[in-house]
Design a protein around this motif. Structure first.
Motif, mmCIF file in Angstrom:
data_model
loop_
_atom_site.group_PDB
_atom_site.id
_atom_site.type_symbol
_atom_site.label_atom_id
_atom_site.label_comp_id
_atom_site.label_asym_id
_atom_site.label_seq_id
_atom_site.Cartn_x
_atom_site.Cartn_y
_atom_site.Cartn_z
ATOM 1 N N ASP A 126 0.435 -0.887 -11.799
ATOM 2 C CA ASP A 126 0.145 0.427 -11.230
ATOM 3 C C ASP A 126 1.370 1.338 -11.270
ATOM 4 O O ASP A 126 1.266 2.523 -10.935
ATOM 5 N N LEU A 158 -1.500 -3.105 -4.377
ATOM 6 C CA LEU A 158 -0.830 -2.569 -5.565
ATOM 7 C C LEU A 158 -0.281 -3.671 -6.438
ATOM 8 O O LEU A 158 0.173 -4.726 -5.958
ATOM 9 N N MET A 160 -3.840 3.772 -1.850
ATOM 10 C CA MET A 160 -3.685 2.711 -2.850
ATOM 11 C C MET A 160 -3.325 1.415 -2.131
ATOM 12 O O MET A 160 -2.264 1.332 -1.495
ATOM 13 N N TYR A 210 2.383 9.556 -10.914
ATOM 14 C CA TYR A 210 1.047 9.962 -10.519
ATOM 15 C C TYR A 210 1.003 11.489 -10.379
ATOM 16 O O TYR A 210 1.865 12.080 -9.709
ATOM 17 N N VAL A 240 -7.143 8.293 -12.847
ATOM 18 C CA VAL A 240 -7.179 7.231 -11.855
ATOM 19 C C VAL A 240 -8.428 7.369 -10.983
ATOM 20 O O VAL A 240 -9.202 6.433 -10.822
ATOM 21 N N LEU A 253 -4.924 9.908 -2.059
ATOM 22 C CA LEU A 253 -5.246 8.670 -2.761
ATOM 23 C C LEU A 253 -4.627 7.513 -1.978
ATOM 24 O O LEU A 253 -3.406 7.395 -1.912
ATOM 25 N N VAL A 279 -8.720 0.285 -11.006
ATOM 26 C CA VAL A 279 -8.363 0.527 -9.609
ATOM 27 C C VAL A 279 -9.554 0.412 -8.664
ATOM 28 O O VAL A 279 -9.387 0.519 -7.444
ATOM 29 N N ARG A 287 0.112 5.773 0.175
ATOM 30 C CA ARG A 287 -0.851 6.869 0.243
ATOM 31 C C ARG A 287 -0.214 8.101 -0.356
ATOM 32 O O ARG A 287 0.850 8.548 0.095
ATOM 33 N N ARG A 344 -9.636 -1.078 -4.984
ATOM 34 C CA ARG A 344 -8.278 -1.074 -4.430
ATOM 35 C C ARG A 344 -7.836 0.329 -3.999
ATOM 36 O O ARG A 344 -7.100 0.473 -3.024
ATOM 37 N N PHE A 345 -8.271 1.337 -4.727
ATOM 38 C CA PHE A 345 -7.875 2.715 -4.452
ATOM 39 C C PHE A 345 -9.059 3.487 -3.891
ATOM 40 O O PHE A 345 -10.206 3.257 -4.273
ATOM 41 N N TYR A 368 -13.822 6.300 -10.441
ATOM 42 C CA TYR A 368 -12.539 5.612 -10.512
ATOM 43 C C TYR A 368 -12.366 4.929 -11.866
ATOM 44 O O TYR A 368 -13.338 4.499 -12.498
ATOM 45 N N SER A 379 0.830 -1.203 0.000
ATOM 46 C CA SER A 379 0.000 0.000 0.000
ATOM 47 C C SER A 379 0.864 1.252 0.000
ATOM 48 O O SER A 379 1.993 1.246 0.506
#
Length: 119
Positions: free
Chosen positions: A89, A85, A82, A93, A48, A80, A63, A19, A66-67, A59, A17
Motif C-alpha cells: 500500500d 495496511l 485505511m 495518495y 483506490v 479514506l 483494498v 486515515r 480494508r479501506f 474500490y 491504520s
C-alpha cells in the motif's frame, strides 16, 4: 478552480491504520464524484476508492474490505480510512474530485500525501 488539501499520511507498520482526509475549497458547486488515487514509484496512478454524490462507492480489488471511503458534503471533505495496511500500500495518495461546469467535467487533484507501510 477547485483547491484540494490532503492530510493524514505518514509511516505505519504493517497491519496498522491511517486515515487520510481531503478538504475541497474554491469553486465547489458542481462537484460530484470524490475519490482517492495512489501512485507507487515506477507505477501508474491507480484508483483506490471513489464515492458519488449519493454515497455509492467503488474500490480497487486490492483494498476491498480494508479501506473505507466517506464524504461529508456539508464540509466538502472526503476521507479514506485505511486498515490492515500492507507494504504494497506504500505510495503517494492523491485526492481527486470531478466537477461539472459549463457542459463538461473536469478533474482536480491534490498535491499528494505519502503513505509508507514498513516495519
Amino acid at each position: 478552480q477547485v483547491q484540494l488539501v490532503e492530510s493524514g499520511g505518514g509511516l505505519v507498520q504493517p497491519g496498522g491504520s491511517l486515515r487520510l482526509s481531503c478538504a475541497a475549497s474554491g469553486s465547489i458547486v458542481g462537484i460530484d464524484a470524490m475519490g482517492w488515487y495512489r501512485q507507487a514509484p515506477g507505477e501508474q496512478r491507480e484508483l483506490v476508492a471513489r464515492i458519488s454524490n449519493g454515497g455509492s462507492t467503488n474500490y480497487a480489488d486490492s483494498v476491498k474490505g480494508r479501506f473505507t471511503i466517506s464524504r461529508d458534503n456539508a464540509k466538502n471533505m472526503v476521507s479514506l480510512q485505511m486498515n490492515s495496511l500492507k507494504p504494497e500500500d506504500t505510495a503517494v495518495y492523491y485526492c481527486s474530485v470531478r466537477r461539472y461546469s459549463g457542459g463538461y467535467y473536469r478533474q482536480y487533484w491534490g498535491q499528494g500525501t505519502q503513505v509508507t507501510v514498513s516495519s
